[in-house]
Design an enzyme around this catalytic site. Sequence first.
Site, PDB file in Angstrom:
ATOM      1  N   SER A 134       0.795  -1.236   0.000  1.00 32.62           N
ATOM      2  CA  SER A 134       0.000   0.000   0.000  1.00 32.62           C
ATOM      3  C   SER A 134       0.825   1.284   0.000  1.00 32.62           C
ATOM      4  O   SER A 134       0.279   2.355  -0.252  1.00 32.62           O
ATOM      5  CB  SER A 134      -0.925   0.021   1.218  1.00 32.62           C
ATOM      6  OG  SER A 134      -2.143  -0.547   0.858  1.00 32.62           O
ATOM      7  N   LYS A 170       0.652   3.442  -2.931  1.00 33.22           N
ATOM      8  CA  LYS A 170      -0.464   4.385  -3.123  1.00 33.22           C
ATOM      9  C   LYS A 170       0.040   5.828  -3.089  1.00 33.22           C
ATOM     10  O   LYS A 170      -0.526   6.712  -3.721  1.00 33.22           O
ATOM     11  CB  LYS A 170      -1.533   4.162  -2.050  1.00 33.22           C
ATOM     12  CG  LYS A 170      -2.247   2.813  -2.247  1.00 33.22           C
ATOM     13  CD  LYS A 170      -3.175   2.473  -1.113  1.00 33.22           C
ATOM     14  CE  LYS A 170      -4.093   1.322  -1.492  1.00 33.22           C
ATOM     15  NZ  LYS A 170      -4.003   0.139  -0.701  1.00 33.22           N
ATOM     16  N   TYR A 229      -1.989  -1.855 -11.114  1.00 35.63           N
ATOM     17  CA  TYR A 229      -2.111  -1.722  -9.647  1.00 35.63           C
ATOM     18  C   TYR A 229      -1.434  -2.913  -8.943  1.00 35.63           C
ATOM     19  O   TYR A 229      -0.691  -2.732  -7.973  1.00 35.63           O
ATOM     20  CB  TYR A 229      -3.592  -1.608  -9.266  1.00 35.63           C
ATOM     21  CG  TYR A 229      -3.824  -1.606  -7.777  1.00 35.63           C
ATOM     22  CD1 TYR A 229      -3.568  -0.475  -7.009  1.00 35.63           C
ATOM     23  CD2 TYR A 229      -4.271  -2.760  -7.124  1.00 35.63           C
ATOM     24  CE1 TYR A 229      -3.759  -0.484  -5.635  1.00 35.63           C
ATOM     25  CE2 TYR A 229      -4.461  -2.775  -5.751  1.00 35.63           C
ATOM     26  CZ  TYR A 229      -4.203  -1.644  -5.014  1.00 35.63           C
ATOM     27  OH  TYR A 229      -4.373  -1.664  -3.657  1.00 35.63           O
ATOM     28  N   TYR A 253      -4.046   3.221   7.710  1.00 38.62           N
ATOM     29  CA  TYR A 253      -5.315   2.479   7.752  1.00 38.62           C
ATOM     30  C   TYR A 253      -6.245   3.131   8.781  1.00 38.62           C
ATOM     31  O   TYR A 253      -6.240   4.348   8.938  1.00 38.62           O
ATOM     32  CB  TYR A 253      -5.069   0.992   8.049  1.00 38.62           C
ATOM     33  CG  TYR A 253      -4.159   0.316   7.052  1.00 38.62           C
ATOM     34  CD1 TYR A 253      -4.552   0.147   5.725  1.00 38.62           C
ATOM     35  CD2 TYR A 253      -2.909  -0.148   7.419  1.00 38.62           C
ATOM     36  CE1 TYR A 253      -3.721  -0.481   4.803  1.00 38.62           C
ATOM     37  CE2 TYR A 253      -2.071  -0.777   6.506  1.00 38.62           C
ATOM     38  CZ  TYR A 253      -2.480  -0.937   5.199  1.00 38.62           C
ATOM     39  OH  TYR A 253      -1.652  -1.545   4.293  1.00 38.62           O
ATOM     40  N   VAL A 269       0.990  -3.799   3.915  1.00 38.52           N
ATOM     41  CA  VAL A 269       0.907  -5.094   4.586  1.00 38.52           C
ATOM     42  C   VAL A 269       2.162  -5.955   4.398  1.00 38.52           C
ATOM     43  O   VAL A 269       2.285  -7.010   5.011  1.00 38.52           O
ATOM     44  CB  VAL A 269      -0.350  -5.904   4.160  1.00 38.52           C
ATOM     45  CG1 VAL A 269      -1.614  -5.212   4.595  1.00 38.52           C
ATOM     46  CG2 VAL A 269      -0.343  -6.191   2.673  1.00 38.52           C
TER      47      VAL A 269
HETATM   48  N1  GLU Z   1      -1.938  -5.489  -2.634  1.00 41.53           N
HETATM   49  C1  GLU Z   1      -2.772  -5.234  -1.502  1.00 41.53           C
HETATM   50  C2  GLU Z   1      -4.193  -5.040  -1.929  1.00 41.53           C
HETATM   51  O1  GLU Z   1      -4.443  -4.236  -2.782  1.00 41.53           O
HETATM   52  C3  GLU Z   1      -2.259  -4.042  -0.765  1.00 41.53           C
HETATM   53  C4  GLU Z   1      -2.679  -4.173   0.611  1.00 41.53           C
HETATM   54  C5  GLU Z   1      -2.026  -3.178   1.556  1.00 41.53           C
HETATM   55  O2  GLU Z   1      -0.803  -3.066   1.675  1.00 41.53           O
HETATM   56  O3  GLU Z   1      -2.835  -2.543   2.247  1.00 41.53           O
HETATM   57  O4  GLU Z   1      -5.077  -5.671  -1.421  1.00 41.53           O
END
Ligand code: GLU
Length: 305
Positions: A62, A65, A189, A241, A259
Amino acid sequence: MKNLLVNLVDKNKKYTEEGFLASYIPALLKANKDDLGIYVVDIKNNEEYWAGECDVKFTIQSISKVVGLIIALSDNGRDAVFKKVNVEPTGMGFNSIVNLEIRDEKPYNPMINAGAIVTTSLIYGETEERKLERILNFIRRATNNEDINVNQEIYESEKETGDRNRSLAYFMKSNGILEGNVEEVLDLYFKQCSIEVTAKDLARFGAVIANDGITPWGNEVLMSREVCRIVKTIMVTCGMYDASGEFAVQVGIPAKSGVGGGILATVPRRYGIGIYGPALDQKGNSIGGIHVLKNLSEELELSIF
Ligand code: GLU
């Protein structure tokens, strides 16, 4: 600083026992649960300090992002981006679909999956390969590491098991938020989530953000001041989060976790910080990493508030 970091890693390593490894894809379970590392880049004197596991590679997940948001803002400008994605915290899980239907048609923010899928779709490039190349190039320059690449095994697992992301994306396509070929956007993505980094790489990236978007080692401008300001703000409100509020109170610096166990953190005009600790807490943040950052913030008075 070096001694402080060594002490903080020693002191907080015990928390890794209480955490759990991300398990939604088998490859992530291969990580060493008790690994914990912190890397700090001091941008004033360009010194670097570290303790613990800072050269272990893990997937950015994540934290990508942040990269997607920076490139989308730089390519399209803020108005075009925020026409498609909001900037409000959700209080819902990172992959929740419920708000998309009942509260607002736009995703709540670019740090949840729905919002990040949208920002990724806004990245310019004639082909999907070109878009991935632009993401990789950005990270390579922001980490001063030419070897940054996608972990193929993790990418393939992400793609195979990404049904929740697929449903978010098709839902957004149905209401006109997401344009273009959904499978291609998702593929990009999944690849961006599977890019491998180390705590050291994240610290360097954090240093660029701390330095208003300019690399402290080469004075290269990687984003405008304005983009840097927006990104830092959204990291504070939405980066950790559903624990972003608590993190703001306890640590008080812009940060984004993933994660894979990484945390990218930045102390404006002072430090870039990278954390690796794959044992996660209930909210999905590195459990040892959060404790280390809390102690570091108290010791050095890092809170921006
Ligand atoms: N590849 C994960 C997803 O999109 C990323 C999750 C994360 O790091 O929050 O579900």
